[in-house]
Write a protein that holds these residues in place. Structure first.
Motif, PDB file in Angstrom:
ATOM      1  N   GLN A 208      -7.067  -5.474  11.572  1.00 56.81           N
ATOM      2  CA  GLN A 208      -6.516  -4.580  12.606  1.00 56.81           C
ATOM      3  C   GLN A 208      -6.474  -3.141  12.101  1.00 56.81           C
ATOM      4  O   GLN A 208      -6.824  -2.203  12.816  1.00 56.81           O
ATOM      5  CB  GLN A 208      -5.122  -5.082  13.021  1.00 56.81           C
ATOM      6  CG  GLN A 208      -4.248  -4.093  13.742  1.00 56.81           C
ATOM      7  CD  GLN A 208      -3.313  -3.344  12.779  1.00 56.81           C
ATOM      8  OE1 GLN A 208      -2.922  -3.829  11.732  1.00 56.81           O
ATOM      9  NE2 GLN A 208      -2.965  -2.141  13.166  1.00 56.81           N
ATOM     10  N   THR A 209      -6.074  -2.963  10.852  1.00 60.67           N
ATOM     11  CA  THR A 209      -5.992  -1.618  10.284  1.00 60.67           C
ATOM     12  C   THR A 209      -7.370  -0.987  10.160  1.00 60.67           C
ATOM     13  O   THR A 209      -7.575   0.170  10.520  1.00 60.67           O
ATOM     14  CB  THR A 209      -5.285  -1.668   8.915  1.00 60.67           C
ATOM     15  OG1 THR A 209      -3.964  -2.204   9.099  1.00 60.67           O
ATOM     16  CG2 THR A 209      -5.187  -0.291   8.287  1.00 60.67           C
ATOM     17  N   SER A 210      -8.330  -1.757   9.695  1.00 58.06           N
ATOM     18  CA  SER A 210      -9.699  -1.266   9.575  1.00 58.06           C
ATOM     19  C   SER A 210     -10.254  -0.867  10.937  1.00 58.06           C
ATOM     20  O   SER A 210     -10.877   0.197  11.078  1.00 58.06           O
ATOM     21  CB  SER A 210     -10.587  -2.334   8.936  1.00 58.06           C
ATOM     22  OG  SER A 210     -11.921  -1.897   8.866  1.00 58.06           O
ATOM     23  N   THR A 211     -10.024  -1.700  11.930  1.00 62.26           N
ATOM     24  CA  THR A 211     -10.508  -1.408  13.284  1.00 62.26           C
ATOM     25  C   THR A 211      -9.905  -0.110  13.802  1.00 62.26           C
ATOM     26  O   THR A 211     -10.622   0.747  14.341  1.00 62.26           O
ATOM     27  CB  THR A 211     -10.172  -2.578  14.238  1.00 62.26           C
ATOM     28  OG1 THR A 211     -10.837  -3.754  13.753  1.00 62.26           O
ATOM     29  CG2 THR A 211     -10.604  -2.279  15.656  1.00 62.26           C
TER      30      THR A 211
ATOM     31  N   ILE B 244      -0.376   4.427  12.507  1.00 60.50           N
ATOM     32  CA  ILE B 244      -0.962   3.104  12.708  1.00 60.50           C
ATOM     33  C   ILE B 244      -0.011   2.083  12.090  1.00 60.50           C
ATOM     34  O   ILE B 244       0.280   2.145  10.893  1.00 60.50           O
ATOM     35  CB  ILE B 244      -2.347   2.991  12.043  1.00 60.50           C
ATOM     36  CG1 ILE B 244      -3.322   3.994  12.660  1.00 60.50           C
ATOM     37  CG2 ILE B 244      -2.877   1.556  12.131  1.00 60.50           C
ATOM     38  CD1 ILE B 244      -4.644   4.103  11.951  1.00 60.50           C
ATOM     39  N   ARG B 245       0.470   1.186  12.913  1.00 57.22           N
ATOM     40  CA  ARG B 245       1.344   0.128  12.406  1.00 57.22           C
ATOM     41  C   ARG B 245       0.478  -0.967  11.795  1.00 57.22           C
ATOM     42  O   ARG B 245      -0.407  -1.516  12.448  1.00 57.22           O
ATOM     43  CB  ARG B 245       2.189  -0.438  13.539  1.00 57.22           C
ATOM     44  CG  ARG B 245       2.977  -1.661  13.119  1.00 57.22           C
ATOM     45  CD  ARG B 245       4.454  -1.441  13.166  1.00 57.22           C
ATOM     46  NE  ARG B 245       5.155  -2.588  12.653  1.00 57.22           N
ATOM     47  CZ  ARG B 245       5.726  -3.518  13.410  1.00 57.22           C
ATOM     48  NH1 ARG B 245       5.704  -3.400  14.717  1.00 57.22           N
ATOM     49  NH2 ARG B 245       6.345  -4.521  12.844  1.00 57.22           N
TER      50      ARG B 245
ATOM     51  N   MET C 240      -2.146  -6.058  -0.024  1.00 52.50           N
ATOM     52  CA  MET C 240      -2.289  -6.939   1.112  1.00 52.50           C
ATOM     53  C   MET C 240      -3.728  -7.445   1.159  1.00 52.50           C
ATOM     54  O   MET C 240      -4.660  -6.680   0.897  1.00 52.50           O
ATOM     55  CB  MET C 240      -1.951  -6.192   2.397  1.00 52.50           C
ATOM     56  CG  MET C 240      -0.547  -5.616   2.463  1.00 52.50           C
ATOM     57  SD  MET C 240       0.783  -6.788   2.204  1.00 52.50           S
ATOM     58  CE  MET C 240       0.626  -7.839   3.596  1.00 52.50           C
ATOM     59  N   PRO C 241      -3.894  -8.701   1.496  1.00 48.38           N
ATOM     60  CA  PRO C 241      -5.252  -9.267   1.524  1.00 48.38           C
ATOM     61  C   PRO C 241      -6.201  -8.442   2.396  1.00 48.38           C
ATOM     62  O   PRO C 241      -5.888  -8.085   3.522  1.00 48.38           O
ATOM     63  CB  PRO C 241      -5.031 -10.658   2.139  1.00 48.38           C
ATOM     64  CG  PRO C 241      -3.603 -10.992   1.832  1.00 48.38           C
ATOM     65  CD  PRO C 241      -2.873  -9.670   1.867  1.00 48.38           C
ATOM     66  N   GLY C 242      -7.347  -8.129   1.815  1.00 49.04           N
ATOM     67  CA  GLY C 242      -8.383  -7.405   2.543  1.00 49.04           C
ATOM     68  C   GLY C 242      -8.285  -5.891   2.476  1.00 49.04           C
ATOM     69  O   GLY C 242      -9.249  -5.196   2.780  1.00 49.04           O
ATOM     70  N   MET C 243      -7.155  -5.361   2.070  1.00 44.66           N
ATOM     71  CA  MET C 243      -6.995  -3.908   2.090  1.00 44.66           C
ATOM     72  C   MET C 243      -7.799  -3.203   1.004  1.00 44.66           C
ATOM     73  O   MET C 243      -8.206  -2.063   1.193  1.00 44.66           O
ATOM     74  CB  MET C 243      -5.514  -3.516   1.999  1.00 44.66           C
ATOM     75  CG  MET C 243      -4.775  -3.699   3.312  1.00 44.66           C
ATOM     76  SD  MET C 243      -5.545  -2.842   4.716  1.00 44.66           S
ATOM     77  CE  MET C 243      -5.346  -1.121   4.262  1.00 44.66           C
ATOM     78  N   SER C 244      -8.066  -3.870  -0.098  1.00 40.16           N
ATOM     79  CA  SER C 244      -8.899  -3.205  -1.110  1.00 40.16           C
ATOM     80  C   SER C 244     -10.300  -2.962  -0.553  1.00 40.16           C
ATOM     81  O   SER C 244     -10.901  -1.914  -0.810  1.00 40.16           O
ATOM     82  CB  SER C 244      -8.942  -4.008  -2.407  1.00 40.16           C
ATOM     83  OG  SER C 244      -9.519  -5.275  -2.189  1.00 40.16           O
ATOM     84  N   ASP C 245     -10.810  -3.891   0.245  1.00 38.53           N
ATOM     85  CA  ASP C 245     -12.118  -3.686   0.879  1.00 38.53           C
ATOM     86  C   ASP C 245     -12.069  -2.537   1.880  1.00 38.53           C
ATOM     87  O   ASP C 245     -13.003  -1.738   1.964  1.00 38.53           O
ATOM     88  CB  ASP C 245     -12.580  -4.964   1.580  1.00 38.53           C
ATOM     89  CG  ASP C 245     -12.901  -6.087   0.616  1.00 38.53           C
ATOM     90  OD1 ASP C 245     -13.211  -5.802  -0.568  1.00 38.53           O
ATOM     91  OD2 ASP C 245     -12.841  -7.258   1.039  1.00 38.53           O
ATOM     92  N   VAL C 246     -10.989  -2.453   2.642  1.00 40.58           N
ATOM     93  CA  VAL C 246     -10.829  -1.354   3.604  1.00 40.58           C
ATOM     94  C   VAL C 246     -10.794  -0.026   2.865  1.00 40.58           C
ATOM     95  O   VAL C 246     -11.474   0.937   3.249  1.00 40.58           O
ATOM     96  CB  VAL C 246      -9.557  -1.544   4.464  1.00 40.58           C
ATOM     97  CG1 VAL C 246      -9.303  -0.327   5.348  1.00 40.58           C
ATOM     98  CG2 VAL C 246      -9.663  -2.814   5.307  1.00 40.58           C
ATOM     99  N   MET C 247     -10.028   0.033   1.786  1.00 37.80           N
ATOM    100  CA  MET C 247      -9.928   1.271   1.013  1.00 37.80           C
ATOM    101  C   MET C 247     -11.271   1.660   0.413  1.00 37.80           C
ATOM    102  O   MET C 247     -11.646   2.828   0.433  1.00 37.80           O
ATOM    103  CB  MET C 247      -8.855   1.124  -0.072  1.00 37.80           C
ATOM    104  CG  MET C 247      -7.454   0.999   0.506  1.00 37.80           C
ATOM    105  SD  MET C 247      -6.228   0.563  -0.739  1.00 37.80           S
ATOM    106  CE  MET C 247      -6.133   2.090  -1.675  1.00 37.80           C
TER     107      MET C 247
END
Length: 123
Positions: free
Chosen positions: A104-107, A97-98, A1-8
């Protein structure tokens, strides 16, 4: 998902362990491993339903992940886009966490980390 690699990557820099729990078929997971090795390199382990003959939201797969990874149920966050999977994780005592998007997930995850750090300082 876009942006999730940065979150990880951000979570890994904070020494947060990351595990996967997926409903992929075994053959599809092998394809993903070959196509996106950098994704799996970010994870400390993965439970794949197609390899285990069980699937989310059945409680057995969550219990398997908890045993396999030595998870502390009260301190484990679970992110998923399906409410039934999040609800099943909450039944384990995990923090559900949905997933809607990476921001939103990062927050939500950073709020949990901050809360945990604050609780540790107060002990």
């Amino acid at each position: 998902m876009p942006g999730m690699s940065d979150v990880m990557d951000d979570l890994a820099r904070k020494d947060i362990c990351l595990w996967g729990l997926t409903n992929w078929a075994a053959d599809r997971f092998e394809t993903v491993k070959r196509r996106y090795p950098e994704l799996l390199a970010r994870l400390d382990g993965v439970v794949v339903s197609g390899q285990e003959n069980m699937a989310k939201p059945d409680q057995d797969i969550y219990e398997l992940a908890a045993r396999r990874f030595g998870l502390n149920n009260g301190a484990t966050a679970f992110v998923d886009d399906l409410p039934c999977n999040v609800d099943a994780a909450c039944t384990m005592g995990w923090i559900g966490i949905r997933f809607h998007d990476a921001t939103q997930t990062s927050t939500a995850l950073h709020a949990l980390i901050a809360s945990s750090e604050q609780a540790s300082r107060q002990r």
